[in-house]
Write a protein that holds these residues in place. Sequence first.
Motif, PDB file in Angstrom:
ATOM      1  N   LYS A  86       8.754 -37.748 -37.571  1.00 26.14           N
ATOM      2  CA  LYS A  86       8.065 -38.870 -38.178  1.00 26.14           C
ATOM      3  C   LYS A  86       8.364 -40.158 -37.416  1.00 26.14           C
ATOM      4  O   LYS A  86       9.473 -40.380 -36.949  1.00 26.14           O
ATOM      5  N   HIS A 118       8.358 -44.361 -37.688  1.00 29.61           N
ATOM      6  CA  HIS A 118       8.393 -45.477 -38.625  1.00 29.61           C
ATOM      7  C   HIS A 118       8.061 -46.760 -37.863  1.00 29.61           C
ATOM      8  O   HIS A 118       8.580 -46.997 -36.775  1.00 29.61           O
ATOM      9  N   SER A 137      11.211 -47.707 -43.670  1.00 25.89           N
ATOM     10  CA  SER A 137      11.159 -46.334 -44.181  1.00 25.89           C
ATOM     11  C   SER A 137      12.094 -45.400 -43.427  1.00 25.89           C
ATOM     12  O   SER A 137      12.147 -44.198 -43.712  1.00 25.89           O
ATOM     13  N   ALA A 138      12.841 -45.929 -42.449  1.00 28.64           N
ATOM     14  CA  ALA A 138      13.752 -45.109 -41.639  1.00 28.64           C
ATOM     15  C   ALA A 138      15.141 -45.101 -42.268  1.00 28.64           C
ATOM     16  O   ALA A 138      15.738 -46.166 -42.480  1.00 28.64           O
TER      17      ALA A 138
END
Length: 293
Positions: A93, A95, A174-175
């Motif tokens: 993912k 971020h 969000s990390a």
Amino acid sequence: MGWTQKTARWLVVFAVLAATLPVSAEIYRWVDASGKMHFTQDLAKVPMRYRADSKARADAPKADSPVQHYTPSLPPASLSGRRKQPDAAEKMKTHHIRVQRAGASMRVMVRINGELDVPFIIDTGATDVVLPMSAAKQLGLAVDGPDVRMTTVQTANGLTQAAVLMLDSVVLGSARVETVSSLALPGMDEGLLGLSFFNHFTYSIDTSRGVVSLTENDLAAEGVLRGGRNESRWKLQFQSAYHQISSTESLAKSAPFGRDRVKAEARHEQAVERLRLLEDEADDARVPFRWRN
């Protein structure tokens, strides 16, 4: 909390982005002898042997975007087992986090241990996350006493003692990273977000948009990182501790009887205690014993 002169003094010490540079300052990059990449916006912080090449890279014409990239060095497969190649469904993912300019530096809000939001300056020149002592106390973290490992740090104002901590979590946007090595230092209004956080990501910095992009890597899951530090960093910590024990023991044995020997023996006992605390810290981070030699 705004940008302060006090924070600026710490940034000079930790080789972060110098406040005297213009907003459009270049990011200078170099790879050291161990294959590890570093970057800074202060050319004076680049070792002399790498400075000319680093400046040439920074001065080279850019493509369409002033995006600067950094990928942590990967160890040989033999050090971490067979490296699995992720397929498309397993892509890590990414971020995207907005940053605030503080002179030529980049300022972000970071949540520590899921409880407290603390202002930080991005500093990949710092080995560990550096937390203001006031924030550590607000979080109820132990920053002194017999069970806290202390280390000496050179600052712009001379030597000072820093408490070595292991944070439960550090969250930027969000990390999220768990079990993060850090230092708690007095006299700081803002922290320094260092490599014990950023080593968990491949990251890029878009200076024109003011965005940091973090793409997760699997170095922690593969055992390459423990507490945000790699094998060489942990070994360096233990080698330093063993050296202090050996040197203080020799001094204690050679010191004349009386007050001098008592002081020397006390220093040796302190060195042994620091090793014990380092062992506890390594246990918390699940550091393999082969990294402690």
